[in-house]
Write a protein that holds these residues in place. Structure first.
Motif, short mmCIF file in Angstrom:
data_model
loop_
_atom_site.label_atom_id
_atom_site.label_comp_id
_atom_site.label_asym_id
_atom_site.label_seq_id
_atom_site.Cartn_x
_atom_site.Cartn_y
_atom_site.Cartn_z
N GLN A 1 -29.55 71.97 46.45
CA GLN A 1 -28.57 72.47 45.81
C GLN A 1 -27.96 73.94 46.28
OE1 GLN A 1 -27.66 73.65 41.25
NE2 GLN A 1 -28.29 71.75 41.51
N VAL A 2 -26.96 74.26 46.26
CA VAL A 2 -26.59 75.48 46.84
C VAL A 2 -26.44 76.57 45.58
CG1 VAL A 2 -24.45 76.82 47.76
CG2 VAL A 2 -25.02 74.52 48.51
N GLN A 3 -26.98 77.56 45.78
CA GLN A 3 -27.34 78.44 44.77
C GLN A 3 -26.36 80.01 45.42
OE1 GLN A 3 -30.95 80.01 43.51
NE2 GLN A 3 -30.35 80.92 41.77
N LEU A 4 -25.57 80.53 44.59
CA LEU A 4 -24.75 81.77 44.95
C LEU A 4 -25.37 82.96 43.69
CD1 LEU A 4 -21.41 80.19 45.49
CD2 LEU A 4 -23.12 80.73 47.02
N ALA A 23 -24.95 86.34 47.68
CA ALA A 23 -26.00 85.83 48.54
C ALA A 23 -26.02 84.23 48.41
CB ALA A 23 -27.36 86.44 48.44
N ALA A 24 -25.78 83.47 49.45
CA ALA A 24 -25.89 82.07 49.19
C ALA A 24 -27.47 81.40 49.70
CB ALA A 24 -24.95 81.46 50.22
N SER A 25 -28.02 80.50 48.96
CA SER A 25 -29.06 80.17 49.87
C SER A 25 -29.01 78.52 49.14
CB SER A 25 -30.31 80.59 48.82
OG SER A 25 -30.24 80.25 47.37
N GLY A 26 -30.11 77.80 49.78
CA GLY A 26 -29.93 76.22 49.47
C GLY A 26 -29.31 75.64 50.55
N LEU A 27 -28.77 76.23 51.78
CA LEU A 27 -28.00 75.56 52.69
C LEU A 27 -28.43 76.31 53.93
CD1 LEU A 27 -24.17 76.40 52.31
CD2 LEU A 27 -26.09 77.93 51.82
N THR A 28 -28.00 75.87 55.19
CA THR A 28 -28.41 76.53 56.43
C THR A 28 -27.32 77.60 56.63
OG1 THR A 28 -27.22 74.88 57.84
CG2 THR A 28 -29.53 74.52 57.26
N TYR A 108 -10.90 74.27 44.02
CA TYR A 108 -11.80 74.50 42.83
C TYR A 108 -12.78 73.23 42.79
CZ TYR A 108 -9.51 78.73 40.91
OH TYR A 108 -9.20 79.62 40.79
N GLU A 109 -12.33 71.89 43.15
CA GLU A 109 -13.13 70.85 43.23
C GLU A 109 -14.02 70.76 44.20
OE1 GLU A 109 -10.75 67.44 43.59
OE2 GLU A 109 -12.54 65.85 43.44
N GLY A 110 -15.36 70.71 43.74
CA GLY A 110 -16.55 70.56 44.55
C GLY A 110 -17.02 71.91 44.84
N ALA A 111 -16.66 73.36 44.22
CA ALA A 111 -16.96 74.63 44.60
C ALA A 111 -18.36 74.63 43.94
CB ALA A 111 -15.93 75.52 44.10
N TYR A 112 -19.31 75.50 44.50
CA TYR A 112 -20.30 76.09 43.96
C TYR A 112 -19.97 77.54 43.23
CZ TYR A 112 -22.94 72.26 46.49
OH TYR A 112 -23.26 71.18 47.01
N TRP A 113 -20.55 77.68 42.14
CA TRP A 113 -20.42 79.14 41.54
C TRP A 113 -21.73 79.88 41.43
CZ3 TRP A 113 -15.25 80.81 40.49
CH2 TRP A 113 -14.30 79.55 40.57
N GLY A 114 -21.44 81.30 41.34
CA GLY A 114 -22.55 82.12 40.79
C GLY A 114 -22.58 82.41 39.50
N GLN A 115 -23.73 83.17 38.95
CA GLN A 115 -23.77 83.52 37.60
C GLN A 115 -22.91 84.66 37.12
OE1 GLN A 115 -25.62 84.81 39.89
NE2 GLN A 115 -25.80 86.79 39.18
N GLY A 116 -22.13 85.17 37.93
CA GLY A 116 -21.25 86.44 37.69
C GLY A 116 -21.96 87.81 37.64
N THR A 117 -21.30 88.73 37.81
CA THR A 117 -21.79 90.05 37.59
C THR A 117 -20.75 91.11 37.12
OG1 THR A 117 -22.72 92.06 38.88
CG2 THR A 117 -20.85 91.00 40.08
N GLN A 118 -21.03 91.90 36.21
CA GLN A 118 -19.97 92.65 35.12
C GLN A 118 -19.77 93.92 36.04
OE1 GLN A 118 -19.01 92.06 32.10
NE2 GLN A 118 -17.59 93.83 32.65
N VAL A 119 -18.32 93.96 36.07
CA VAL A 119 -17.75 95.11 36.61
C VAL A 119 -16.92 95.89 35.31
CG1 VAL A 119 -15.90 96.15 38.05
CG2 VAL A 119 -17.45 94.45 38.75
N THR A 120 -17.12 97.19 34.82
CA THR A 120 -16.65 97.77 33.97
C THR A 120 -15.96 99.15 34.71
OG1 THR A 120 -18.17 97.09 32.50
CG2 THR A 120 -16.93 98.68 31.83
#
Length: 123
Positions: A1-4, A23-28, A108-120
């Motif tokens: 599984q791809v992780q961002l 940073a992407a992982s889980g794929l070459t 959007y369909e089939g996309a992988y998503w990260g957990q997000g980072t806060q910008v203030t």
């Protein structure tokens, strides 16, 4: 599984700059190099919105009108990284920023998503 995984968010004064990394992982490297990628953001009480996308080769970029001339999306396929350089930041840029990626042309369909980072951005 791809992780961002996003990083680089934080608190900055209006007019300042910040660089976000994904940073992407889980794929070459080869597979990552066939993926389009992008940045999206969600402000409190608002829907998630498009910020910028970049093609797999990095030869084409697309930006929301609200960030054109201020933000730059880039990628380093060898490192499986996507970046968002943000300059001339405004309080209205305050949001959680998400990295996304999917095979081929962006959608959007089939996309992988990260957990997000806060910008203030403070005024």
């Amino acid at each position: 599984q791809v992780q961002l995984v996003e990083s680089g968010g934080g608190l900055v004064q209006a007019g300042g700059s910040l660089r976000l990394s994904c940073a992407a992982s889980g794929l070459t490297v080869g597979t990552f190099s066939t993926y389009s990628a992008g940045w999206f953001r969600q402000a409190p009480g608002k829907e998630r919105e498009f910020v910028a996308t970049i093609t797999w080769s990095g030869d084409s970029t697309y930006y929301a009108d609200s960030v054109k001339g201020r933000f730059t999306i880039s990628r380093d396929n060898a490192k499986k990284m996507v970046y968002l350089q943000m300059s001339s930041l405004k309080p209205e840029d305050t949001a959680v920023y998400y990295c996304a990626a999917r095979y081929g042309r962006w959608s959007y369909e089939g996309a992988y998503w990260g957990q997000g980072t806060q910008v203030t951005v403070s005024s």
